[in-house]
Motif scaffolding. Structure first.
Motif, PDB file in Angstrom:
ATOM      1  N   GLU A 187       0.834  -1.201   0.000  1.00 31.10           N
ATOM      2  CA  GLU A 187       0.000   0.000   0.000  1.00 31.10           C
ATOM      3  C   GLU A 187       0.873   1.257   0.000  1.00 31.10           C
ATOM      4  O   GLU A 187       0.568   2.240  -0.686  1.00 31.10           O
ATOM      5  N   TYR A 188       1.955   1.231   0.774  1.00 27.63           N
ATOM      6  CA  TYR A 188       2.856   2.384   0.824  1.00 27.63           C
ATOM      7  C   TYR A 188       3.507   2.627  -0.527  1.00 27.63           C
ATOM      8  O   TYR A 188       3.596   3.772  -0.991  1.00 27.63           O
ATOM      9  N   CYS A 192       3.146   5.946  -2.808  1.00 25.12           N
ATOM     10  CA  CYS A 192       4.329   6.706  -3.245  1.00 25.12           C
ATOM     11  C   CYS A 192       4.317   6.896  -4.755  1.00 25.12           C
ATOM     12  O   CYS A 192       4.667   7.971  -5.264  1.00 25.12           O
ATOM     13  N   TRP A 227       7.466  10.875  -0.625  1.00 22.27           N
ATOM     14  CA  TRP A 227       7.853   9.807   0.300  1.00 22.27           C
ATOM     15  C   TRP A 227       7.264   9.986   1.701  1.00 22.27           C
ATOM     16  O   TRP A 227       6.946   8.999   2.369  1.00 22.27           O
ATOM     17  N   PRO A 230       2.867   9.585   1.898  1.00 23.78           N
ATOM     18  CA  PRO A 230       2.445   8.180   1.851  1.00 23.78           C
ATOM     19  C   PRO A 230       2.820   7.397   3.108  1.00 23.78           C
ATOM     20  O   PRO A 230       2.081   6.494   3.522  1.00 23.78           O
ATOM     21  N   PHE A 231       3.964   7.731   3.718  1.00 21.42           N
ATOM     22  CA  PHE A 231       4.354   7.053   4.954  1.00 21.42           C
ATOM     23  C   PHE A 231       3.348   7.320   6.066  1.00 21.42           C
ATOM     24  O   PHE A 231       2.946   6.405   6.798  1.00 21.42           O
ATOM     25  N   ALA A 234       0.102   5.390   5.295  1.00 17.16           N
ATOM     26  CA  ALA A 234       0.254   3.964   5.598  1.00 17.16           C
ATOM     27  C   ALA A 234       0.300   3.726   7.105  1.00 17.16           C
ATOM     28  O   ALA A 234      -0.240   2.720   7.602  1.00 17.16           O
ATOM     29  N   ILE A 261      -6.041   5.685   2.325  1.00 19.23           N
ATOM     30  CA  ILE A 261      -5.054   5.676   1.241  1.00 19.23           C
ATOM     31  C   ILE A 261      -5.706   6.000  -0.093  1.00 19.23           C
ATOM     32  O   ILE A 261      -5.164   6.772  -0.886  1.00 19.23           O
TER      33      ILE A 261
END
Length: 428
Positions: A187-188, A192, A227, A230-231, A234, A261
């Motif tokens: 998913e991450y 990204c 970066w 998205p972190f 997640a 997400i």
């Protein structure tokens, strides 16, 4: 006070338990034989079964993702107890196994393996080219490097997940922690990927509309978007999903929490649609007074090439056909588009990129002359056509082959004219 709505998964389990109570025998058989007791294991309903026999039931139709035309199995041991499994569940592997054994899905699975593998190989080669030549160090290429890295990360997580989970349906029922962690990494990586596609659109829009706002600050902002965000998405998704009751089957089944997400991904696609139309509008407006029709054709060509770079083809994924005749075509098309997007982007924005081709050709000629024993002082040049943003007059500039880093794409860090932008977007 209003009552909170019941969790969908809990409602499904309760409904299954209700069906079980309605269908199983209410009393233990009294014939002197040893029986395994009736039981509802959370998925299916198992009636009293003679010891040493195998119980067979149709796959539960009340559970999403299960094929009711297949069957589940559970062995009743000689001592009258159900065979122990890691989660004290029956064997439901056949209920999900159709997706793997069916020819269409099987070929789709093979296609995804092949497509993502090819994309990873080409993207890795493209990354080696970008990192090997200092002449290709500029903001635009930096964005491409990060976008390509997100494609590689997505491809790797997809392949690992397909190889370790999709082909082994029993893992879904065992629901090990590593399987859920792998799902989170997947998913991450996808988040990204979409974030960096948004950064590509944002950068091109900025170059045209606010050209003096480009530079390192813009790259740092894109790194945070590509970066960092998205972190966080997640992380929040993981925390809430662990706390929810829908904590089964390696999180493969969709949950309302998935909008943590999916929501930002949909937003990124909408923003890229805006960026695309804005870019095309600005280019056509500034080129309107020119008599060269080839520029207009190049704008159209550049627009078509921008679609996969910005990920806009994924919008069509939301329009799945209801007709079974076209569902296979839709499935195969989706597999091809998703797995080979990295291949297309690597080809268009590296292997067919004018600057990359020019740098590789100069390097090849240098190596060729070096091997031929020509050690004399050599100055290689190349000529780049450009248009002065102020005078709109065509000119040329000659650059040394041993130019400093970033000179090959220097024009992309300066305010770009419409003609330069079109040339930048149109591959060789």
């Amino acid at each position: 006070m209003a009552q909170e709505p019941e969790d969908p998964l809990k409602a499904i389990i309760n409904y299954g338990s209700y069906l079980c109570n309605m269908t199983v025998s209410q009393t233990h058989p009294d014939d002197g034989k040893v029986y395994c007791p009736s039981k509802f294991d959370g998925f299916g309903c198992w009636n009293y079964t003679v010891a040493g026999k195998q119980a067979i039931i149709p796959c539960p139709e009340h559970l999403p993702g299960f094929n009711p035309n297949q069957f589940a199995y559970w062995n009743c041991t000689e001592n009258g107890s159900w065979q122990n499994t890691s989660l004290n569940l029956a064997d439901y592997s056949k209920c999900l196994h159709e997706d793997v054994t069916d020819d269409t899905h099987k070929y789709g699975l093979y296609g995804m393996f092949a497509g993502f593998s090819l994309s990873i190989i080409l993207l890795t080669i493209a990354q080696l080219i970008f990192f090997s030549f200092k002449q290709l160090r500029c903001d635009r290429i930096t964005l491409h490097k990060n976008l390509f890295a997100s494609y590689i990360l997505t491809g790797l997580t997809k392949i690992i997940y397909l190889a370790s989970v999709t082909t082994e349906p029993t893992i879904l029922f065992e629901n090990p922690i590593w399987c859920r962690v792998l799902q989170i990494f997947q998913e991450y990586a996808v988040a990204c990927n979409f974030a960096w596609m948004l950064c590509e659109g944002f950068y091109l829009h900025t170059v045209l509309v606010w050209p003096f706002h480009t530079g390192k600050k813009l790259i740092y902002l894109c790194c945070g978007i590509g970066w960092g965000i998205p972190f966080l998405l997640a992380l929040f998704y993981t925390i809430f999903r662990f706390q929810s009751e829908n904590n089964i089957m390696c999180w493969m089944e969709q949950s309302d929490l998935h909008w943590i997400i999916d929501g930002p991904i949909c937003l990124s696609l909408l923003l890229n649609i805006y960026f695309l139309f804005a870019i095309v509008f600005v280019l056509l407006t500034k080129l309107r007074g020119m008599s060269d029709n080839s520029q207009t054709r190049k704008v159209f060509r550049a627009t078509m090439i921008l679609v996969p770079l910005l990920g806009l083809q994924y919008i069509l994924a939301g329009f799945s056909p209801k007709d079974p005749t076209f569902q296979d075509v839709y499935h195969i098309t989706t597999v091809i588009v998703s797995s080979l997007q990295g291949t297309f982007v690597a080809i268009m924005y590296c292997f067919f990129d004018r600057e990359a081709i020019s740098v590789i050709k100069r390097w090849y000629n240098q190596q060729k002359e070096s091997l031929s024993g020509n050690n004399s002082k050599r100055v290689s040049t190349y000529i780049t056509m450009y248009t002065d943003p102020l005078t709109a007059s065509n000119s040329t500039k000659t650059v040394d082959a041993d130019m400093p880093a970033g000179h090959a794409c220097k024009m992309n860090s300066d305010p770009a004219s419409p003609e330069e932008t079109v040339e930048m977007l149109t591959p060789e």
